[in-house]
Design a protein around this motif. Structure first.
Motif, PDB file in Angstrom:
ATOM      1  N   LEU A   1      11.136 -19.058  25.634  1.00  0.00           N
ATOM      2  CA  LEU A   1      12.173 -18.064  25.923  1.00  0.00           C
ATOM      3  C   LEU A   1      13.200 -18.012  24.805  1.00  0.00           C
ATOM      4  O   LEU A   1      13.662 -16.924  24.421  1.00  0.00           O
ATOM      5  N   TRP A   2      13.538 -19.166  24.240  1.00  0.00           N
ATOM      6  CA  TRP A   2      14.514 -19.198  23.151  1.00  0.00           C
ATOM      7  C   TRP A   2      13.969 -18.532  21.898  1.00  0.00           C
ATOM      8  O   TRP A   2      14.671 -17.767  21.237  1.00  0.00           O
TER       9      TRP A   2
ATOM     10  N   THR B   1      11.673 -16.214  21.793  1.00  0.00           N
ATOM     11  CA  THR B   1      11.646 -14.777  22.056  1.00  0.00           C
ATOM     12  C   THR B   1      13.031 -14.166  21.893  1.00  0.00           C
ATOM     13  O   THR B   1      13.189 -13.085  21.298  1.00  0.00           O
ATOM     14  N   TRP B   2      14.045 -14.850  22.396  1.00  0.00           N
ATOM     15  CA  TRP B   2      15.413 -14.359  22.287  1.00  0.00           C
ATOM     16  C   TRP B   2      15.863 -14.296  20.834  1.00  0.00           C
ATOM     17  O   TRP B   2      16.521 -13.341  20.423  1.00  0.00           O
TER      18      TRP B   2
ATOM     19  N   ILE C   1      14.087 -11.231  19.221  1.00  0.00           N
ATOM     20  CA  ILE C   1      14.620  -9.969  19.759  1.00  0.00           C
ATOM     21  C   ILE C   1      16.057  -9.753  19.287  1.00  0.00           C
ATOM     22  O   ILE C   1      16.450  -8.640  18.915  1.00  0.00           O
ATOM     23  N   LYS C   2      16.861 -10.812  19.286  1.00  0.00           N
ATOM     24  CA  LYS C   2      18.249 -10.686  18.839  1.00  0.00           C
ATOM     25  C   LYS C   2      18.314 -10.300  17.373  1.00  0.00           C
ATOM     26  O   LYS C   2      19.136  -9.456  16.976  1.00  0.00           O
TER      27      LYS C   2
END
Length: 225
Positions: free
Chosen positions: A20-21, A23-24, A27-28
């Motif tokens: 999740l990190w 991916t974040w 995306i960020k």
């Protein structure tokens, strides 16, 4: 016993949150990049609209709306550029802009290099596989790289490959290696597969991967008559 349990729970939680990190982070990075392109143009325009009617349109100047509209504006420009690139008028405009950039010393170097790199990654290589493995940072470790060009060594004529080695999880930064062709390990991966492997930190990968360079055939011994 409690310390061992806490360590196991911490490791489980870390492995759960790490995808999740990552991916974040990706995306960020893309989100901020796309937003910052149009924000200098969108923010003053929304500020003028809000100032014209502060009681009714004051909400237009909120930061969240500026970010959202800047993102939509950038995406719109990208889609419009894609549509125009398929038209004769858009192709002529692109050639005109390229000729204009070529007149600017530093900009022409950056644009030309980026344009060639993207063209190389989108086309099939001749003679040398595009996605390879190279010894980096030492001979017992491998890194994924993209062959951008094959050169000749001055004097000996030995083939040398210019290999771009991207970093994880952000493949836009990396290293440029000059490696003898016989030292690189070819793969049958596509550029998309290699990018997925890099961005995911190795989580998205095939079951097997080559590690050693292909063995060179030994020269035949002369036969005695």
């Amino acid at each position: 016993m409690r310390i061992h349990t806490l360590q196991r729970l911490f490791l489980t939680g870390l492995l759960t949150l790490l995808p999740l990190w990552l991916t974040w982070v990706v995306i960020k990075f893309v989100f901020v990049l796309l937003t910052d392109v149009s924000k200098p143009f969108v923010a003053p325009l929304l500020g003028q609209v809000a100032a014209s009617a502060p009681h009714t349109l004051g909400w237009v100047d909120d930061p969240w709306l500026q970010t959202a509209l800047a993102l939509l504006a950038t995406l719109g420009v990208i889609l419009l550029s894609g549509v125009m690139a398929r038209r004769v008028f858009g192709q002529r405009m692109l050639r005109w802009m390229e000729s204009l950039i070529e007149r600017i010393p530093f900009a022409s170097t950056v644009y030309g290099s980026a344009r060639k790199l993207l063209d190389i990654l989108q086309t099939k290589p001749d003679g040398t596989q595009r996605v390879v493995l190279v010894d980096f940072p030492h001979t017992e470790m491998k890194s994924i790289g993209f062959v951008t060009r094959v050169l000749k060594e001055h004097g000996s004529g030995r083939e040398l490959a210019a290999v771009y080695v991207p970093t994880t999880p952000n493949p836009t930064s990396g290293y440029l290696e000059i490696v003898p062709v016989e030292k690189i390990t070819p793969t049958d991966w596509s550029v998309d597969q290699a990018m997925a492997f890099i961005i995911s930190g190795g989580a998205v990968s095939p079951e097997s991967i080559p590690f050693s360079p292909p063995a060179t055939a030994a020269p035949e011994a002369p036969t005695s008559r």
